[in-house]
Write an enzyme that holds these catalytic residues in place. Structure first.
Site, PDB file in Angstrom:
ATOM      1  N   CYS A 136       1.135  -1.480   0.227  1.00 18.18           N
ATOM      2  CA  CYS A 136       0.426  -0.163  -0.190  1.00 18.18           C
ATOM      3  C   CYS A 136       0.837   1.315  -0.051  1.00 18.18           C
ATOM      4  O   CYS A 136       1.790   1.526   0.757  1.00 18.18           O
ATOM      5  CB  CYS A 136      -0.850  -0.001   1.021  1.00 18.18           C
TER       6      CYS A 136
ATOM      7  N   HIS B  76      -8.850  -3.292  -2.608  1.00 15.79           N
ATOM      8  CA  HIS B  76      -8.225  -2.972  -1.542  1.00 15.79           C
ATOM      9  C   HIS B  76      -8.507  -1.223  -1.334  1.00 15.79           C
ATOM     10  O   HIS B  76      -8.800  -0.513  -0.323  1.00 15.79           O
ATOM     11  CB  HIS B  76      -6.969  -2.377  -2.698  1.00 15.79           C
ATOM     12  N   GLU B  77      -8.720   0.077  -2.774  1.00 19.57           N
ATOM     13  CA  GLU B  77      -9.225   1.334  -2.661  1.00 19.57           C
ATOM     14  C   GLU B  77     -10.587   1.032  -1.665  1.00 19.57           C
ATOM     15  O   GLU B  77     -11.007   2.308  -1.448  1.00 19.57           O
ATOM     16  CB  GLU B  77      -9.184   1.492  -4.252  1.00 19.57           C
TER      17      GLU B  77
ATOM     18  N   HIS C 260     -10.348   1.528   1.611  1.00 26.42           N
ATOM     19  CA  HIS C 260      -9.137   2.544   1.866  1.00 26.42           C
ATOM     20  C   HIS C 260     -10.908   3.960   2.372  1.00 26.42           C
ATOM     21  O   HIS C 260     -11.207   4.771   3.095  1.00 26.42           O
ATOM     22  CB  HIS C 260      -8.459   2.839   0.728  1.00 26.42           C
TER      23      HIS C 260
END
Length: 164
Positions: A89, A131-132, A135
Site C-alpha cells: 500500500c 483495496h481501494e 480505503h
C-alpha cells in the site's frame, strides 16, 4: 493538475469512512484530475481520495495499462474463495503482507457527470477494487490481515522511519 502527496499509516483520515460525493459539487473535477495524475506515477495500482487527504468517496486505478476513476463506488459482487495475496500500500510504504482477497470483484459507482460506471475484474484488478474500496471505508489493508500477520505488520510499521 497535481500529483498529490500520499498520507501515511497513522494519519487519522485513513481510519475514517469517506463521505459520498455529490455529483456536480464544486471541486469534484479537480479532485478526479488530481487522483488521475497521482495514480499515473510508476508502481501505483490505485489511489483513494483519503490517501491524498480528501475525505470523499472516490478512487483512481492504474491496472494493466487501464487508467480510470470511479466516484461513490460500492462493491456489488465478489466471487470465489478468499485467497492470501501479497499486497502492499502506498500508505504503508516498503512493506507487503499476505492479504485475504476474493479472486473476482465488481464495483458500481458513477463518473463526474453522474453516469453509471461498473468496474470488474480478476487478479490485480479484483485486488485493487477491494483495496481501494476498503480505503474509502476507513480500512487500511494491514487491519484486515490474519491476527499473527497483523501483529507482525504493526510491529514493522512502528520501526519504519516514515512512521515517526
Amino acid at each position: 493538475m497535481t500529483v498529490r502527496p500520499i498520507r501515511l499509516f497513522g494519519d487519522p483520515i485513513l481510519r475514517s469512512a469517506t463521505d459520498p460525493v455529490r455529483v456536480g459539487a464544486p471541486g469534484i473535477r479537480d479532485l478526479v484530475d488530481d487522483l488521475m495524475d497521482t495514480v499515473r506515477e510508476p508502481g501505483r495500482a490505485g489511489v483513494a481520495a483519503n490517501q491524498i487527504g480528501v475525505g470523499l468517496r472516490a478512487f483512481s486505478y492504474n491496472v494493466d495499462g487501464e487508467v480510470g476513476y470511479i466516484i461513490n463506488p460500492e462493491i456489488v459482487e465478489v466471487r470465489g474463495d478468499r485467497e492470501l495475496i501479497d499486497e502492499g500500500c502506498l500508505s504503508v510504504p516498503g512493506l507487503a503482507y499476505p492479504t485475504p482477497r476474493y479472486p473476482y470483484a465488481k464495483v458500481r459507482g458513477v463518473d463526474v457527470d453522474g453516469n453509471e460506471v461498473v468496474l470488474e475484474g480478476e487478479g490485480l484488478m479484483a485486488q485493487a477494487l477491494q483495496h481501494e474500496t476498503d480505503h474509502l471505508d476507513g480500512t487500511v489493508y494491514v487491519m484486515t490481515l490474519e491476527p499473527a500477520t497483523r501483529r507482525e505488520a504493526l510491529r514493522a510499521i512502528r520501526e519504519q522511519d516514515w512512521f515517526h
